[in-house]
Write an enzyme that holds these catalytic residues in place. Structure first.
Site, short mmCIF file in Angstrom:
data_model
loop_
_atom_site.label_atom_id
_atom_site.label_comp_id
_atom_site.label_asym_id
_atom_site.label_seq_id
_atom_site.Cartn_x
_atom_site.Cartn_y
_atom_site.Cartn_z
N CYS A 2 0.75 -1.12 0.05
CA CYS A 2 -0.21 0.04 0.12
C CYS A 2 0.75 1.15 0.03
CB CYS A 2 -0.83 0.06 1.14
SG CYS A 2 -2.16 -1.11 1.48
N ARG A 27 3.22 -0.32 -5.42
CA ARG A 27 3.18 -0.82 -3.82
C ARG A 27 1.96 -1.57 -3.88
NH1 ARG A 27 6.87 1.39 -0.26
NH2 ARG A 27 5.68 0.78 1.37
N TRP A 77 -3.09 -2.44 -1.67
CA TRP A 77 -2.86 -4.11 -1.85
C TRP A 77 -3.67 -4.77 -0.73
CZ3 TRP A 77 -0.90 -8.46 0.50
CH2 TRP A 77 -0.81 -9.42 -0.22
N ASN A 103 -1.37 1.71 5.98
CA ASN A 103 -0.52 0.36 5.34
C ASN A 103 -0.15 -0.40 6.33
OD1 ASN A 103 1.29 -1.17 3.94
ND2 ASN A 103 2.89 0.11 4.22
N GLY A 104 -0.39 -1.93 6.15
CA GLY A 104 0.10 -2.67 7.23
C GLY A 104 -1.02 -3.52 7.58
N GLU A 486 14.43 -19.69 -9.68
CA GLU A 486 13.99 -18.33 -10.04
C GLU A 486 13.28 -17.96 -11.26
OE1 GLU A 486 13.76 -15.42 -8.49
OE2 GLU A 486 14.22 -14.06 -9.84
N LYS A 490 9.69 -16.71 -11.74
CA LYS A 490 9.34 -15.58 -12.89
C LYS A 490 8.01 -15.96 -13.82
CE LYS A 490 11.08 -12.74 -11.68
NZ LYS A 490 11.83 -12.47 -10.38
N GLU A 493 4.78 -15.98 -11.71
CA GLU A 493 4.26 -14.80 -11.25
C GLU A 493 3.85 -13.62 -12.46
OE1 GLU A 493 6.76 -12.31 -8.88
OE2 GLU A 493 8.43 -12.90 -9.95
N HIS A 509 12.50 -39.24 -7.97
CA HIS A 509 12.02 -39.70 -6.57
C HIS A 509 10.43 -39.26 -6.52
CE1 HIS A 509 15.98 -40.78 -5.29
NE2 HIS A 509 16.39 -39.78 -5.70
N LYS A 608 4.99 -4.88 -5.04
CA LYS A 608 6.22 -4.77 -5.10
C LYS A 608 7.01 -4.94 -3.83
CE LYS A 608 10.37 -4.21 -6.96
NZ LYS A 608 10.85 -5.38 -7.67
C1 F6R Z 1 9.90 -11.88 -7.18
C2 F6R Z 1 9.87 -10.96 -6.18
C3 F6R Z 1 9.83 -11.38 -4.89
C4 F6R Z 1 10.71 -10.58 -3.87
C5 F6R Z 1 10.13 -10.87 -2.44
C6 F6R Z 1 11.06 -10.39 -1.41
O1 F6R Z 1 9.80 -11.52 -8.64
O2 F6R Z 1 10.25 -9.91 -6.47
O3 F6R Z 1 9.65 -12.68 -4.73
O4 F6R Z 1 12.06 -11.18 -4.12
O5 F6R Z 1 8.94 -10.53 -2.27
O6 F6R Z 1 11.22 -8.94 -1.78
P1 F6R Z 1 12.31 -8.03 -1.17
O7 F6R Z 1 13.64 -8.35 -1.83
O8 F6R Z 1 12.17 -6.51 -1.15
O9 F6R Z 1 12.56 -8.47 0.41
#
Ligand code: F6R
Length: 613
Positions: A2, A27, A77, A103-104, A486, A490, A493, A509, A608
C-alpha cells in the site's frame, strides 16, 4: 504494501497526491482513493478497478472543490476485505469528519471493533484499517487535537502500520504515525508532506525526514513536530537520498521490467565498483566488521523471501566452496518461528531488495535477539532492514519498479558472491591466484550479462513458440537449481503458468510421474561439475515425451542436440553462472506474459513491497 501520500498547504493538493500515487502504485493497485479536507467537509473519491483506479480519480479531479487545505491518498494492496470500493482507503469515522489511510495490518482490530461497536460506532468496510478512524473520532470527542488523538490510538494498536489522518476540525494538519511499516515526512515552500516511499516525494523535495517506530508527527504547511508514544518531543532526523526521479522513469522502454532487464550490466558494474579490484582484493568497509570480527565468525546464515531467497541459494554455494565456511539458507518468513540456534559466532545476512519486507525484517530482528551478528544486504539506503542490522551492504541497482525482481535479484547474487570472496580472502581459504581469477570472473559478469541481453530476440522467439504452455518444469543442479527456481517463479508470477522447479536428480523420486507429452521441461544445462548428470536427467524426461528447452553455453552443440528449443548464454564459470543464466529465463517469462496480454509490471495479486506477514 500500500502507498500513502499526505499533503498540506499546497495550492493544488489533489494534483500533488495524484502525481505521487502514480509513483506509489507499484506498492499495490487493487484500488486507489483520496480525501481533501477544509474546515467544513471532507471530499472523498475512491475507485477499485484493479490497475485503473488512478485514471478514474484523475477524471473525478475535474469536480473537486477548490481551496481545500490538505489531503491524504492511498493505493491499496488488499489484505482484510475484498478489493472493492467500500474497502478502498481513505476510511472515515461515523460523523464523516475524520479520514485515515493505512498500510500494514492492525492485528487486534476485531477486539477494538467489538469495543467501538458497543459504544455505538458502525463500520462501513471489512478492513482492519477503518477501526483507526473510529478510534480517532472517540479521542477527538474528548477535545484532543488530531496528533494527540492519534498518539493515544497508536498506544492501543497491535501489529505493523503506517497511518496518516486528517479532520475538518484542524484542516491544515496531517497526523501521521508508524510502527515497522515505512513512512517519511517532507516539506517545501509552505507545504508539508507525508509519504510511504521516497519515490513519491523525490520529484517534489529533498527536504525529507525520518519517522521512527511509535513516533507521531503533526505536519502543518510550515512546520513538522514529532512526539514519542510517551508524548515527549523528538528531534527531526533528516533522510539522505541518492536516487533521482529520472532513474525511476521508463526511458523509452515499453515497461519497467524490460528497462530493468536491460539495466543489469550497469547495475552489476555499480554493485562491484570500488569494492573489488583486479588483483582480487576486496573493500567492504560498510560491513562494519573488523578482521578479528570476521575471524570469529564460524557460520553464515543467508535469508530472504522469494527471489531474494533464491539469490541466497547461489550465495551459499559460493560461501561453502570459496570461503570453506558452513553456510545455511533460510526462508525469512519461516525463520522467525523456528527455534534457530544462533550465537555471536554466526553471521546472518538478510537479503531484501526493498529492505522493507516485513518477514525478512522480523527474521533479522529475531537473529539479533538470539545474539547473531547481522548484515542487511539491500537496495534501499537507510531502509528498515539497513537500520536494524549491525552493518549494511547496498546493491546499487537503482530503483526497481517492475514488481518482478530482475536487476535486483542479479545484484543480490553477485553481492553475496563478493561477500563470499571477501571472507575467503580474509580467512586465507583461497590462494591469492585463485582470488585474482575469481575477481576477474566477477568483474567480467556485467559484460557477459550484456552479451546474454543482446540475444533477447532469440529468447523472445522461444517464448512466442511456448506462449500456450500449461505446465512447465524447471530443472537444474547446484547453482543451476537456484536459477531453475527463480526461472519458475518468474513464469508463475508474470505469465500465470503452473511452473515447478526441482533439483534435476529429484525428478526420479516422484515428480517424474507428472511428465508426459504435454509437459515442457526447461533444464539449466550449462557446463559444470554436474553437466553429464543433468544430461542424463534430461534423457529421463525426454523418454517420457516432454518437450525440452535447455539453457546452455554458446555453441554447445552437444547440449543443443538433445533439446527442442535452446536458450544460449555466453560461456561463464559454473559458480558465477547464475547472474547470466537467469537472463534468458527472465526473457522467457516476460515473452510468454506479453504474448498472453498480461501486465508485466503489475502482475495480478502481487505488490512490489510486502509489508504484511
Ligand atoms: C519475485 C519478487 C519477490 C521478492 C520478495 C522479496 O520476482 O520480486 O519474490 O523477491 O517479495 O522482496 P524483497 O527483496 O524486497 O525483500
Amino acid at each position: 504494501m500500500c502507498g500513502i501520500i499526505g499533503v498540506t498547504g499546497a495550492a493544488e493538493p489533489l494534483q500533488v497526491m495524484l502525481d505521487a500515487l502514480a509513483l506509489l502504485e507499484y506498492r499495490g493497485y487493487d484500488s486507489a482513493g483520496v480525501v481533501l479536507v477544509d474546515d467544513d467537509r471532507l471530499w472523498r473519491r475512491r475507485d477499485a478497478v484493479r490497475g485503473h483506479s488512478l485514471e478514474t480519480l484523475r477524471e473525478a479531479a475535474a469536480d473537486a472543490p477548490a481551496h481545500m487545505t490538505a489531503g491524504i491518498g492511498h493505493t491499496r494492496w488488499a489484505t482484510h476485505g475484498a478489493a472493492v470500493e467500500r474497502n478502498a482507503h481513505p476510511h472515515c469515522d461515523c460523523s464523516g469528519t475524520v479520514a485515515i489511510v493505512h498500510n500494514g495490518i492492525i492485528e487486534n482490530y476485531q477486539e477494538l471493533w467489538d469495543k467501538l461497536a458497543a459504544e455505538g460506532h458502525t463500520r462501513s468496510s471489512e478492513t482492519d484499517s477503518e477501526v483507526v478512524a473510529h478510534l480517532l473520532e472517540r479521542e477527538l470527542a474528548t477535545g484532543a487535537g488530531l496528533a494527540e488523538a492519534l498518539r493515544r490510538c497508536v498506544g492501543e494498536l497491535r501489529g505493523d502500520f503506517a497511518l496518516a489522518a486528517v479532520t475538518t476540525r484542524e484542516p491544515q494538519v496531517i497526523a501521521a504515525a508508524r510502527r515497522t511499516s515505512p513512512l517519511i515526512l517532507g516539506r517545501i515552500d509552505g507545504t508539508g508532506l507525508v509519504a510511504s516511499d521516497i519515490a513519491a516525494l523525490l520529484g517534489t523535495t529533498r527536504d525529507l525526514y525520518q519517522l521512527a517506530d511509535d513516533e507521531i508527527a503533526e505536519v502543518r504547511p510550515d512546520s513538522i513536530s514529532v512526539v514519542g508514544l510517551d508524548g515527549q518531543q523528538r528531534g527531526l532526523v533528516p533522510l539522505e537520498v541518492g536516487w533521482d526521479l529520472v532513474a525511476a522513469r521508463r526511458d523509452g522502454y515499453d515497461d519497467f521490467m524490460s528497462k530493468e532487464i536491460h539495466e543489469q550490466p550497469r547495475a552489476l558494474a555499480d554493485t562491484l565498483m570500488g569494492r573489488l579490484h583486479v588483483d582480487g582484493t576486496t573493500e567492504l568497509e560498510e560491513l562494519r566488521l573488523t578482521g578479528s570480527d570476521l575471524d570469529e565468525i564460524e557460520r553464515v546464515v543467508l535469508m530472504g523471501c522469494g527471489s531474494a531467497y533464491y539469490a541466497c541459494l547461489s550465495g551459499r554455494i559460493a560461501f561453502e566452496h570459496w570461503a570453506r565456511m558452513p553456510a545455511e539458507v533460510e526462508i525469512a518468513s519461516e525463520f522467525r518461528y523456528r527455534d534457530a540456534i544462533l550465537g555471536e559466532h554466526t553471521l546472518v545476512v538478510a537479503v531484501s531488495q526493498s529492505g522493507e519486507t516485513v518477514d525478512t525484517f522480523h527474521a533479522l530482528r529475531e537473529a539479533r535477539r538470539r545474539g547473531a551478528k547481522t548484515i542487511a544486504l539491500t537496495n534501499v539506503v537507510d531502509s528498515l532492514l539497513a537500520r536494524e542490522a549491525d552493518g549494511a551492504l547496498y546493491t546499487r541497482a537503482g530503483p526497481e519498479i517492475g514488481v518482478a525482481s530482475t536487476k535486483c535479484h542479479a545484484t543480490q547474487i553477485v553481492m553475496l558472491q563478493l561477500l563470499a570472496l571477501h571472507f575467503a580472502r580474509q580467512r586465507g581459504a583461497i590462494e591469492p591466484e585463485e582470488g585474482r581469477d575469481l575477481a576477474g570472473g566477477l568483474l567480467a559478469l556485467p559484460g557477459l550479462v550484456g552479451r546474454a541481453i543482446a540475444r533477447m530476440d532469440d529468447y523472445f522467439s522461444v517464448a512466442n513458440r511456448l506462449s500456450e504452455v500449461q505446465d512447465v518444469y524447471f530443472l537444474g543442479r547446484r547453482v543451476g537449481y537456484a536459477v531453475a527456481l527463480e526461472g519458475a517463479l518468474k513464469l508463475k508470477e508474470l505469465a500465470y503458468v503452473r511452473a515447478e522447479a526441482y533439483p534435476a536428480g529429484e525428478m526420479k523420486h516422484g515428480p517424474i510421474a507428472l511428465i508426459d507429452e504435454s509437459a515442457v521441461v526447461v533444464a539449466v544445462a550449462t557446463r559444470g561439475r554436474l553437466w553429464e548428470k543433468v544430461m542424463a536427467n534430461i534423457a529421463e524426461v525426454k523418454a517420457r515425451g516432454a518437450t525440452v528447452v535447455v539453457v546452455c553455453g554458446e555453441g554447445d552443440e552437444e547440449t543443443k542436440a538433445v533439446a527442442e528449443e535452446f536458450l544460449e548464454i555466453p560461456v561463464v564459470p559454473e559458480l558465477l553462472s547464475p547472474a547470466v543464466a537467469i537472463v534468458p529465463l527472465q526473457a522467457l517469462a516476460y515473452g510468454v506474459a506479453r504474448a498472453r496480454g498480461n501486465d508485466v509490471d503489475r502482475p495480478r495479486n502481487l505488490a512490489k513491497v510486502v509489508t504484511v506477514e
